[in-house]
Scaffold this active site. Structure first.
Site, mmCIF file in Angstrom:
data_model
loop_
_atom_site.group_PDB
_atom_site.id
_atom_site.type_symbol
_atom_site.label_atom_id
_atom_site.label_comp_id
_atom_site.label_asym_id
_atom_site.label_seq_id
_atom_site.Cartn_x
_atom_site.Cartn_y
_atom_site.Cartn_z
ATOM 1 N N LYS A 163 38.949 67.910 -13.075
ATOM 2 C CA LYS A 163 39.964 68.878 -12.637
ATOM 3 C C LYS A 163 40.110 70.054 -13.602
ATOM 4 C CE LYS A 163 41.760 66.856 -8.893
ATOM 5 N NZ LYS A 163 41.888 67.543 -7.585
ATOM 6 N N SER A 219 51.353 65.173 -10.019
ATOM 7 C CA SER A 219 51.704 64.242 -11.087
ATOM 8 C C SER A 219 50.447 63.692 -11.726
ATOM 9 C CB SER A 219 52.553 63.103 -10.531
ATOM 10 O OG SER A 219 51.865 62.469 -9.488
ATOM 11 N N GLU A 243 34.753 57.805 0.193
ATOM 12 C CA GLU A 243 36.215 57.741 0.291
ATOM 13 C C GLU A 243 36.672 56.300 0.194
ATOM 14 O OE1 GLU A 243 38.289 60.948 3.127
ATOM 15 O OE2 GLU A 243 36.882 59.656 4.181
ATOM 16 N N GLY A 284 41.709 55.239 3.232
ATOM 17 C CA GLY A 284 42.087 56.638 3.452
ATOM 18 C C GLY A 284 40.876 57.484 3.808
ATOM 19 N N ASP A 321 40.191 59.847 5.856
ATOM 20 C CA ASP A 321 40.478 60.996 6.717
ATOM 21 C C ASP A 321 39.294 61.950 6.793
ATOM 22 O OD1 ASP A 321 41.492 61.419 3.891
ATOM 23 O OD2 ASP A 321 41.467 63.480 4.616
ATOM 24 N N SER A 334 34.290 60.931 -11.806
ATOM 25 C CA SER A 334 35.191 62.087 -11.775
ATOM 26 C C SER A 334 36.262 62.081 -12.851
ATOM 27 C CB SER A 334 35.839 62.181 -10.397
ATOM 28 O OG SER A 334 36.609 61.025 -10.141
#
Lengths: 325, 325
Positions: A54, A79, A205, A209, A211, A305
């Site tokens: 990130k 958060s 994924e 979840g 999606d 990651s």
């Protein structure tokens, strides 16, 4: 169709990140290769600044602010790793920063974010909407809101992880990337398909979840409830308007893994490779270990990651997947 | 007085290990530097083959065997890192290998040792003596016994860790090394005092097993009962006849740390640096974090000797030193 970002954007982000982001190591493991039958190259973003990829996207975005934007500062709601990445990047660039976090976030995370020099704005996640709060404060104070994945400079920054991996490992037959909102895989796919058009880009994924898998199957962005998974970095409820078309164009497919499979991969990294990888960071490796993807005989890049899991949480997660022997 | 090994022996061992042992990374941490006031360079032997520096000494010794010795093979008594290091080195060199292990050693360790191609010879550690068994089988079968630290080629091999560290980090004001039987610190001190005569070499032992500290104070090798400490790599009962004079000549002093201090350092490596370091490997860092040694403003090398702690044991150790906040 023109995609929201191109490979030139990733290369430009790499220039901005040069000397600021860590050029993280690429690790290999004979045992992992034996287990999967592939030749794996693990890009260790768990060893990136703030412990996650990130930082790349956050600094990529903030380093493009105009002088007026820098004066006003940046706001983000998170958060997790994105919030810390924004806080550290803002400090490096000397701009004001506010992070919107739920009141019941772990005190250690709130303290860490303040420790990075950020103003922490707490909200009640049962009665308030963080996006609305973020937008309101951004407007009131003249701050720029940087979302965690649906932003071109963020996506371009995340792609630099794959750029470095290919520079170090050479040609790859496949790249396996964890999928939350699609920022990481979107940026990585953009540069990978440019440098290595034949390289397959596969997303992973959490099964709870999926999606993105469903969205790609249906050709539209599907919204889901907050998924119940230990992969907290992939608890996104929907793809971004910017990331989705990139994935439609460049990602071969999405596969899923379960939480116990993530824990088994965490254990592998801990015991065999002596590194700490958070559950979300294990998505790609778990898919390979469990043969959700069969890439035997191939040269495969895997993005780890992040590594932000505290010791107590790691200890409690182990019980989900007891040792096999 | 002539010491058992000289710097030329470490350089010769480095040549034998070239391309076989990993040249492990040297990591730095802003947080660790802030905490100690020093500039720390961590030599990551947890990322060495078999997960510990022991591979260096084992391969160093076995690679000097004569053709007749290679034909007869090697035997070692160890349920820990030395045994695995001997097993892997023997396989690489294509020689027979037997490892003497207690019957009640963890099944996973016995299986791992067999997995490396070694014959495992079990004994009852309450009624039998492993050294006697090792000597008897060595004689019967014409095998060469390689002890874990009291052997010139083993000591020379361990010293290559410090050689690489200095090559990468440059001049150091101090080198901090964990102490069991003295093989690692003996080899490291030998090359360090040759390359950097002003560099202070400091050893760290578990408080529960400070036989080396006491031996140096009294000027003779003191024997102690098996110490009750989580630092299983430092549960040695006495220095070696070969290591002791090296430490007398080259090591400035020995300090001690407690088990909870080791756990706090393990947590630090896990949470802040995202790496797994076993309790013994934390001795040096714990001494610095706890200011058992004050090296503020100095450039300090720290050897992280190994990373072989399984996930469940790590989880159970955490309770010894709960998080401070």
């Amino acid at each position: 169709m023109t995609l929201p970002i191109g490979p030139e954007d990733v290369l430009a982000a790499a220039a901005r990140l040069d000397g600021v982001a860590h050029r993280t190591p690429v690790m290999t493991s004979r045992t992992a290769d034996e287990r999967t039958g592939a030749q794996l190259f693990f890009k260790c973003e768990n060893l990136q600044r703030v412990g996650a990829f990130k930082f790349r996207g956050a600094y990529s975005a903030l380093s493009r602010f105009t002088p007026a934007q820098r004066k006003g500062g940046v706001i983000a709601y998170s958060s997790g790793n994105h919030g810390q990445a924004i806080a550290v990047s803002a400090r490096l660039l000397g701009m004001p920063v506010a992070i919107v976090m739920p009141q019941d976030a772990p005190p250690i995370k709130i303290a860490a974010t303040r420790g990075y020099g950020a103003e922490v704005i707490l909200y009640d996640r049962y009665t308030e909407n963080r996006e609305a709060i973020g937008q309101r404060i951004a407007t009131e104070r003249g701050m720029t809101l940087i979302p965690p994945y649906n932003h071109v400079d963020v996506i371009a920054g995340q792609g630099t992880a794959a750029l470095e991996l290919i520079e170090e490992a050479g040609a790859l037959d496949a790249l396996v990337v964890c999928v939350g909102g699609g920022g990481l895989i979107g940026g990585c796919a953009t540069i990978t398909k440019h440098l290595l058009p034949e390289c397959r880009v596969i997303g992973v994924e959490p099964a709870a979840g999926n999606d993105m898998q469903r969205s790609l199957a249906e050709g539209r962005i599907i919204h889901i409830d907050v998924p119940d998974t230990i992969a907290d970095g992939a608890q996104t409820q929907h793809a971004g308007e910017l990331t989705f078309p990139i994935l439609q164009a460049l990602v071969e497919r999405i596969v899923t893994v379960t939480d116990p499979q993530l824990v088994a991969a965490m254990r592998f990294f801990f015991e065999r490779m002596k590194i700490v990888v958070e559950p979300t960071g294990c998505l790609g490796a778990a898919a390979l270990f469990e043969r959700a993807i069969d890439l035997r005989g191939k040269r495969v890049g895997v993005i780890l990651s992040g590594g932000n899991v505290d010791a107590e949480r790691f200890a409690s997660l182990l019980s989900m997947a007891p040792r096999a022997d």
